[in-house]
Design an enzyme around this catalytic site. Structure first.
Site, PDB file in Angstrom:
ATOM      1  N   GLU A  41      42.738  -2.133 -71.820  1.00 48.16           N
ATOM      2  CA  GLU A  41      42.009  -2.715 -72.634  1.00 48.16           C
ATOM      3  C   GLU A  41      41.001  -3.211 -72.174  1.00 48.16           C
ATOM      4  O   GLU A  41      40.078  -4.251 -72.567  1.00 48.16           O
ATOM      5  CB  GLU A  41      42.817  -3.803 -73.393  1.00 48.16           C
ATOM      6  CG  GLU A  41      43.999  -3.324 -74.188  1.00 48.16           C
ATOM      7  CD  GLU A  41      44.898  -4.136 -75.034  1.00 48.16           C
ATOM      8  OE1 GLU A  41      44.276  -5.653 -74.873  1.00 48.16           O
ATOM      9  OE2 GLU A  41      45.702  -3.966 -75.677  1.00 48.16           O
ATOM     10  N   CYS A  42      40.123  -2.190 -71.130  1.00 46.31           N
ATOM     11  CA  CYS A  42      39.050  -2.745 -70.366  1.00 46.31           C
ATOM     12  C   CYS A  42      37.922  -1.954 -70.955  1.00 46.31           C
ATOM     13  O   CYS A  42      37.774  -0.671 -71.483  1.00 46.31           O
ATOM     14  CB  CYS A  42      39.272  -2.707 -68.977  1.00 46.31           C
ATOM     15  SG  CYS A  42      37.936  -2.811 -67.934  1.00 46.31           S
ATOM     16  N   ALA A  43      36.717  -2.295 -70.733  1.00 44.93           N
ATOM     17  CA  ALA A  43      35.258  -1.587 -71.042  1.00 44.93           C
ATOM     18  C   ALA A  43      35.482  -0.389 -70.388  1.00 44.93           C
ATOM     19  O   ALA A  43      34.820   0.642 -70.848  1.00 44.93           O
ATOM     20  CB  ALA A  43      34.211  -2.432 -71.121  1.00 44.93           C
ATOM     21  N   THR A  45      38.116   1.412 -69.376  1.00 46.56           N
ATOM     22  CA  THR A  45      39.401   2.213 -69.712  1.00 46.56           C
ATOM     23  C   THR A  45      38.962   3.762 -70.037  1.00 46.56           C
ATOM     24  O   THR A  45      39.762   4.627 -69.436  1.00 46.56           O
ATOM     25  CB  THR A  45      40.214   1.687 -71.029  1.00 46.56           C
ATOM     26  OG1 THR A  45      40.622   0.219 -70.326  1.00 46.56           O
ATOM     27  CG2 THR A  45      41.529   2.341 -71.014  1.00 46.56           C
ATOM     28  N   GLN A  75      43.408  -7.582 -69.010  1.00 51.77           N
ATOM     29  CA  GLN A  75      43.066  -6.362 -69.940  1.00 51.77           C
ATOM     30  C   GLN A  75      44.115  -5.407 -69.784  1.00 51.77           C
ATOM     31  O   GLN A  75      43.944  -4.486 -70.301  1.00 51.77           O
ATOM     32  CB  GLN A  75      41.881  -5.781 -69.235  1.00 51.77           C
ATOM     33  CG  GLN A  75      40.638  -6.779 -68.769  1.00 51.77           C
ATOM     34  CD  GLN A  75      39.644  -6.802 -69.725  1.00 51.77           C
ATOM     35  OE1 GLN A  75      38.837  -5.538 -69.883  1.00 51.77           O
ATOM     36  NE2 GLN A  75      39.291  -7.700 -70.676  1.00 51.77           N
TER      37      GLN A  75
END
Length: 166
Positions: A41-43, A45, A75
């Site tokens: 759930e990271c930018a 990803t 994240q």
């Protein structure tokens, strides 16, 4: 006796796979490896797609991506099963994934503590964020550390050079 043994212990480490099996890093002796702390759930990803592309393109030439999920930056919530589901279903990841670990602090996985001592980043040894990448040669030497924003495609030329494909 291998003269590098004491200075490059990468192959002495072990970790638990995302399926709960113990895996020796010695299984990757002789292979160029890109070790990455991943999160679902990271930018960054979407880099999973680029990492899988590198893995697919160079696996037959002796290259492997190793993904280590971490929730230290909040994240990657949920269980290992949740992480595996997102990686395999949403991003079609087939490269080896490991059980969730810490990458910083007293509870950091020993492999990650060691890699950080080999190649410090912009904030010293600490891992600044998800998708920090370490390129390790077949002898277990950390060749390079890549910051989280560096897209996997930008590492391709170095991989090709290390594998003798350029």
């Amino acid at each position: 006796m291998d003269g590098h043994r004491s200075t490059t212990p990468f192959h002495d480490f072990r970790a638990t796979t995302i399926d709960g099996e113990r895996r020796e890093m010695a299984a990757y002796r002789g292979r160029l490896v890109l070790v990455v702390n991943i999160a679902t759930e990271c930018a960054f990803t979407p880099q999973l797609i680029g990492l899988q592309t590198l893995h697919d393109r160079y696996a037959e030439h002796g290259f492997t991506v190793l993904g280590f999920p971490s929730d230290q930056f909040h994240q990657d919530p949920g269980t290992d099963e949740d992480t595996k589901e997102v990686c395999t279903s949403d991003f079609e990841v087939t490269f080896p994934l490991f059980s969730k670990i810490d990458v910083n602090g007293p509870t950091a996985h020993p492999l990650w503590r060691w890699m950080c001592t080999q190649k410090a980043g912009v904030i010293g040894g600490r891992i600044a964020w998800n998708f920090t990448k370490f390129l390790i040669d077949g002898e277990g030497t950390v060749l390079r550390r890549y910051a989280p924003p560096v897209p996997p495609v930008r590492i391709a030329r170095r991989i090709e050079a290390e594998l003798g494909l350029r």
